[in-house]
Write a protein that holds these residues in place. Structure first.
Motif, PDB file in Angstrom:
ATOM      1  N   THR A 155      31.576  38.828  38.084  1.00  0.00           N
ATOM      2  CA  THR A 155      32.126  38.318  39.336  1.00  0.00           C
ATOM      3  C   THR A 155      33.651  38.241  39.293  1.00  0.00           C
ATOM      4  OG1 THR A 155      31.987  36.515  40.932  1.00  0.00           O
ATOM      5  CG2 THR A 155      31.971  35.887  38.636  1.00  0.00           C
ATOM      6  N   ASP A 156      34.274  38.608  40.416  1.00  0.00           N
ATOM      7  CA  ASP A 156      35.718  38.483  40.612  1.00  0.00           C
ATOM      8  C   ASP A 156      36.512  39.113  39.472  1.00  0.00           C
ATOM      9  OD1 ASP A 156      38.071  37.835  41.806  1.00  0.00           O
ATOM     10  OD2 ASP A 156      37.941  35.677  41.487  1.00  0.00           O
ATOM     11  N   CYS A 157      36.179  40.374  39.185  1.00  0.00           N
ATOM     12  CA  CYS A 157      36.855  41.103  38.107  1.00  0.00           C
ATOM     13  C   CYS A 157      37.753  42.219  38.634  1.00  0.00           C
ATOM     14  CB  CYS A 157      35.830  41.714  37.155  1.00  0.00           C
ATOM     15  SG  CYS A 157      35.009  40.520  36.082  1.00  0.00           S
ATOM     16  N   ASP A 158      37.802  42.378  39.955  1.00  0.00           N
ATOM     17  CA  ASP A 158      38.602  43.448  40.568  1.00  0.00           C
ATOM     18  C   ASP A 158      38.123  44.841  40.173  1.00  0.00           C
ATOM     19  OD1 ASP A 158      40.189  41.580  41.827  1.00  0.00           O
ATOM     20  OD2 ASP A 158      41.725  41.576  40.284  1.00  0.00           O
ATOM     21  N   PHE A 159      36.835  44.978  39.883  1.00  0.00           N
ATOM     22  CA  PHE A 159      36.289  46.302  39.638  1.00  0.00           C
ATOM     23  C   PHE A 159      36.262  47.094  40.934  1.00  0.00           C
ATOM     24  CE2 PHE A 159      34.130  44.446  35.793  1.00  0.00           C
ATOM     25  CZ  PHE A 159      34.742  45.292  34.871  1.00  0.00           C
ATOM     26  N   ALA A 160      36.307  48.414  40.809  1.00  0.00           N
ATOM     27  CA  ALA A 160      36.312  49.282  41.984  1.00  0.00           C
ATOM     28  C   ALA A 160      35.304  50.405  41.791  1.00  0.00           C
ATOM     29  CB  ALA A 160      37.709  49.854  42.211  1.00  0.00           C
ATOM     30  N   GLY A 161      35.091  51.161  42.873  1.00  0.00           N
ATOM     31  CA  GLY A 161      34.255  52.350  42.779  1.00  0.00           C
ATOM     32  C   GLY A 161      32.779  52.080  42.992  1.00  0.00           C
TER      33      GLY A 161
END
Length: 790
Positions: A77-83
């Motif tokens: 959660t809230d890790c700024d992962f993308a894609g």
């Protein structure tokens, strides 16, 4: 730290094998992408991994996360992962809990990946996908989740379409073919689908069971047993659901949280059959009828929110007699609701835990007596009611050191007295009948509004002791004498100062210092004189300056052009004089949207170079995304403008509203061609000057123009328009927020052109909407017919 990683913070090892089985790096301020060759992915015995609240942008979720064969708990959660979501995570067949929430829509899950999750994660009990982008996923893709699932949260995922009747159709219930099959499963305890775009009605679980072809549910008597008896939490808020609240929702014995707010639900609120509810949130719907009697039996209730509905009837305050756990109550904005405050034995209905009470617009005529026992109250809103007289002595004697918000606006209070609540931060007393001298709020108040009352006398110097004050509104009273200089000293924390429409005189304080924090300063409608204090240049955050209708003199304050955020400048009806001249800075007034210099003594040519740089008036497509208003959550700006020759109060200022008023001065020469570049301009008034020459052809570019007044000048037009009287404008009025709708067309147009000194005619083109870009009336005047000097 040592080389044995089993002793490191956040690392847990198996005591028998020494293998790392859990890693918790949450809130560790980690930054940057996660590389595929990181040693993290070599921990093949890992069972629990928590990377929450770090910043791994622009990293995608690596497919190697799917290599942890023993993983049971994964929190990203809230890790700024993308894609895109990697389908390899569906290989984690032992996964019990998966949390990918609050990556702010940067993670995307497509239908194939979701189906793999549904099919393979048969042990999953908790799934949290809040704010994951699932806009392309049809709701029926969530069918067939394992019966082990107990908690599901899909808030703000972009899900849309009709609310799925067969959502989560479990394998062992496929023969039932009945709405919301998962809810009938005893395992589900939490479901959150709020903040999506679901439409349709909530299904009814307790009917038509005799028609279900299953040997396990062949009789109607079994309908009650199929209600989700272990459901604890249900949130479907902020969707587009309609219809009535189904009866089965009132009959769930375990339900503690029911949140259906911000939908389009209709009908009456039913009677609750059990007392398990702790949070009931039904606000912002279209519910009507009486408040259910069963509310009085919800002894565990902590939060009651039914505001902004159409409830009617009377509410006796003894409905709260047994609700000793109540912490927050919001019944506000039910226009037909009447809250009775008759006195009862105080011992019968004490509310010792009450912290928040909002009964705004509930037809209250006196303060509720149960406030005698609310020593823990921190927010009280009784605004827009019928309370008169003064705050009762018994309430002033209640020790409420926790009270920090008090809103008594829009009542009929005549006296306020000394308020003993020393920690009060927000005090709103506007639009009452308060008389006498200005009351001074408690020391730590940061918002104080007492506008639109009948206060007299001077502003007391004690106001200077309020070192936390950020919003001060004393407008529309009868205050007199001078403005205390200390208000200028407040500028390092004061955000909005509104003293308009009083009887103040003297000069404006000149003590605005470096670091000035003012956003809005309004002194309109007083008897102020002297010149504008140049120390205002220190107020770099200023958006609104309104000094109209005073006796201020001097030349045009060109130094104001250095205030790059300034949007509204009103100097109307003062004693300003002289030539405006050329700007001193390269890009002056880039955000100016409203400027009114009318009824002064300016002369010379209209300032061509001034108009060239009004950047905010040039973008005709600005703010097309929706209505926005100037101000913030505490204070919204208002302004008085002249439209079609009449004063109008804009109680909110749309950020796309643009107007120029230089009327009633002594300007001469031609209308500058640069005016034609201001394509977002709504109103233009150059009337009652000494302008001459032709109307510039560039005016045809003003496709958003809604009123134009060039009357009482010496202009030469290109086409005679006759002596039409035209339509007369309506009387002066207050314009509400939706009275101007500029996005898709124009409501009305008025043109006033000079036909010689002192003579004018109006061409009314009422409610004309242009189908093409150029206003034909203006093109015809500029280009059409023979030339006639008028």
């Amino acid at each position: 730290m040592g080389t044995d990683c089993c002793g490191w913070d956040g690392v847990t090892c198996d005591t028998m094998t020494g293998h790392v089985i859990a890693v918790d790096l949450s809130c560790s301020r980690l930054q940057g992408p996660i590389h595929p060759n990181t040693t993290l992915f070599s921990l093949r015995h890992l069972q629990r991994l928590n990377l929450a609240y770090n910043g791994f942008y622009p990293s995608e979720i690596s497919s190697k996360f799917g290599g942890f064969a023993n993983m049971t708990h994964l929190n990203l959660t809230d890790c700024d992962f993308a894609g895109n979501f990697p389908f390899e995570i569906s290989h984690l067949s032992k996964l019990v809990s998966l949390d990918l929430s609050w990556n702010f829509g940067i993670i995307r899950i497509e239908t194939p990946s979701l189906k793999r999750l549904v099919q393979n994660l048969t042990h999953l009990t908790e799934l949290v996908l809040d704010v994951v982008n699932m806009s392309s996923v049809p709701p029926n893709s969530f069918m067939n989740f394992s019966s082990s699932l107990t908690s599901l949260s899909l808030r703000y995922c972009g899900l849309k379409g009709r609310f799925p009747d067969n959502i989560f159709h479990l394998p062992n219930l496929q023969l039932l073919d009945f709405p919301w099959s998962l809810l009938k499963n005893a395992g589900l305890t939490s479901l959150d689908l709020s903040g999506n775009n679901f439409i349709g009605q909530l299904p009814n679980l307790s009917t038509n069971w005799t028609q279900v072809s299953s040997s396990n549910s062949s009789s109607n008597s079994e309908s009650v047993s199929q209600i989700p008896s272990k459901l604890l939490y249900l949130s479907l808020s902020q969707n587009l659901l309609n219809g009535t609240i189904p009866s089965w929702l009132y009959d769930i014995p375990s339900l503690q949280v029911l949140s259906l707010d911000n939908n389009q639900l209709t009908g009456q609120i039913g009677e609750f059959q059990h007392d398990s509810l702790r949070y009931l949130v039904l606000s912002n719907n279209n519910l009507h009828g009486h408040l259910p009697i069963s509310i009085a039996k919800l002894v565990s209730l902590r939060y009651l929110g039914i505001s902004f509905n159409n409830l009617s009837g009377s509410v006796e305050q003894n409905i709260f007699t047994k609700l000793k756990s109540l912490e927050q109550v919001d019944l506000s904005h039910n226009p037909l609701l009447s809250f009775h405050t008759y006195s009862y034995n105080i011992a019968d209905y004490t509310l010792p835990k009450l912290q928040y009470l909002s009964l705004s617009s509930c037809n209250i005529s006196e303060f509720p007596h149960f406030l005698k026992s609310t020593e823990n109250l921190n927010s009280l809103d009784l605004s827009n009611n019928q309370i008169n007289g003064s705050i009762p002595t018994w309430l002033l004697e209640v020790k409420m050191d926790s009270l920090d918000y008090l809103n008594l606006s829009y009542n009929s209070l005549a006296r306020i007295g000394h308020l003993p609540w020393k920690n009060l931060q927000f005090l709103d007393l506007r639009s009452n009948l308060l008389e006498g001298p200005l009351p001074v709020p408690p020391l730590y108040t940061h918002f104080f509004s007492v506008s639109r009352n009948n206060l007299i006398g001077e502003i007391p110097l004690l106001i200077c002791n309020l070192s936390s004050l950020q919003y001060l509104d004393m407008s529309y009273n009868h205050l007199s004498n001078m403005i205390p200089p200390c208000l200028g000293n407040f500028s390092n924390h004061l955000i909005d100062l509104d003293l308009q429409s009083n009887n103040l005189h003297g000069t404006i304080p000149s003590t605005f210092a470096n670091g000035c924090y003012l956003r809005s300063l309004k002194l309109n409608g007083n008897q102020l004189e002297g010149s504008l204090p140049q120390s205002l240049v220190h107020c770099k955050k200023l958006e609104v300056l309104d000094f109209g209708n005073n006796k201020i003199n001097g030349s045009f304050p060109l130094w104001l052009e250095n205030l790059l955020k300034l949007q509204v400048l009103i100097l109307r009806s003062n004693n300003f004089h002289g030539v405006i001249g050329n700007p001193k800075y390269k890009f002056p007034f880039p955000n100016l949207r409203i400027i009114d210099l009318s009824h002064n003594e300016f002369h010379g040519l209209l300032p061509t170079n001034f108009f060239k740089y009004l950047k905010a008036m040039k973008n005709s497509n600005a703010d097309k995304g929706g209505l926005k208003y100037m101000g913030d959550r505490y204070y919204q700006d208002s302004v008085t403008v002249v439209i079609k020759g009449f004063f109008h109060d804009l109680v909110k200022i749309q950020s796309l509203f643009t107007t120029i008023d230089f009327s009633n001065n002594n300007f001469e020469g031609e209308i500058p061609k640069a005016i034609g570049e201001l394509q977002s301009l709504k109103g233009l008034n150059f009337s009652h000057n000494n302008l001459s020459g032709h109307m510039p052809p560039s005016l045809e570019n003003l496709t958003n123009l809604e009123w134009l007044d060039l009357s009482s000048n010496k202009l030469t037009v290109t086409k005679a328009c006759g002596n039409d009287e035209g339509q007369q404008p309506p009387p002066s009025s207050t314009i509400q927020e939706d009275d101007f709708k500029f996005e898709n067309g124009v409501h009305w147009k008025v043109v006033l052109l000079g036909y010689g000194v002192g003579f004018m005619f109006g061409l009314g083109l009422g409610y004309l909407v242009f189908s093409s870009g150029k206003p034909k009336w203006l093109v015809n005047i500029v280009y059409g017919g023979r030339h006639n000097k008028v």
